[in-house]
Design an enzyme around this catalytic site. Structure first.
Site, PDB file in Angstrom:
ATOM      1  N   CYS A 128       2.521  -5.579   6.502  1.00 36.81           N
ATOM      2  CA  CYS A 128       1.163  -5.907   6.090  1.00 36.81           C
ATOM      3  C   CYS A 128       0.959  -7.416   6.248  1.00 36.81           C
ATOM      4  O   CYS A 128       1.770  -8.209   5.765  1.00 36.81           O
ATOM      5  CB  CYS A 128       0.953  -5.478   4.638  1.00 36.81           C
ATOM      6  SG  CYS A 128      -0.649  -5.989   3.960  1.00 36.81           S
ATOM      7  N   CYS A 152       5.102   3.768  13.911  1.00 40.92           N
ATOM      8  CA  CYS A 152       5.858   4.722  13.103  1.00 40.92           C
ATOM      9  C   CYS A 152       5.981   4.127  11.705  1.00 40.92           C
ATOM     10  O   CYS A 152       6.745   3.188  11.495  1.00 40.92           O
ATOM     11  CB  CYS A 152       7.223   4.952  13.743  1.00 40.92           C
ATOM     12  SG  CYS A 152       8.178   6.244  12.973  1.00 40.92           S
TER      13      CYS A 152
END
Length: 165
Positions: A128, A152
């Protein structure tokens, strides 16, 4: 003569570990703490579940096929479980068969990238961009009719927010 050659190789081997490598590690570690959302380890532990903390803060991996997010088919946004930053849209999700939620692209600017060497082979790690939480890895084996990428992602690192109709 054998002793001289053996001594030379030993010196060469030990001289390969220089302070420059230590400085590079320090630089990499210091970059991890420079995110717009920054909290202490104790704060993250108090706010996240044990599983979320393991994946998001310690770069762990959840068991494949264990995420409830694999079965979500509705329209919406997948956000960071630590800070609620929007990371992926449902229209970019696809069934990869790997056991983890997979997307062919991220929401631009909200996902950061780095290199992960934990298994001895460099992999493109993603996190993030707002809080630095580990999400998963990016591979070049995604759908060829789109970006060709497969993000993924550990499902435990995400929360799903359905679109309002």
């Amino acid at each position: 003569m054998k002793n001289i050659i053996l001594s030379f190789f030993c010196i060469l081997l030990f001289s390969c570990n220089t302070k420059a490598q230590n400085n590079q590690k320090e630089t990499t570690d210091s970059k991890k703490s420079k995110f717009p959302i920054s909290k202490t380890d104790a704060e993250w532990k108090s706010e996240l579940s044990e599983s979320e903390y393991y994946v998001l803060r310690k770069a762990g991996t959840e068991r494949p096929f264990s995420s409830d997010l694999l079965e979500i088919k509705e329209a919406g946004t997948y956000v960071c479980a630590a800070c609620a930053t929007p990371l992926f849209r449902s229209e970019h999700k696809f069934k990869s068969g790997t056991g983890w939620p997979s997307f062919d692209r991220a929401i631009e600017g909200n996902v950061g990238y780095g290199v992960d060497n934990k298994i001895g082979v460099p992999r493109d790690e993603e996190h993030c961009a707002k809080c630095g939480g580990h999400l998963g890895h990016v591979f070049d084996d995604g759908p060829s009719n789109t970006t060709g990428k497969r993000h993924c992602v550990n499902g435990i690192a995400l929360n799903f927010i359905p679109d309002e109709n």
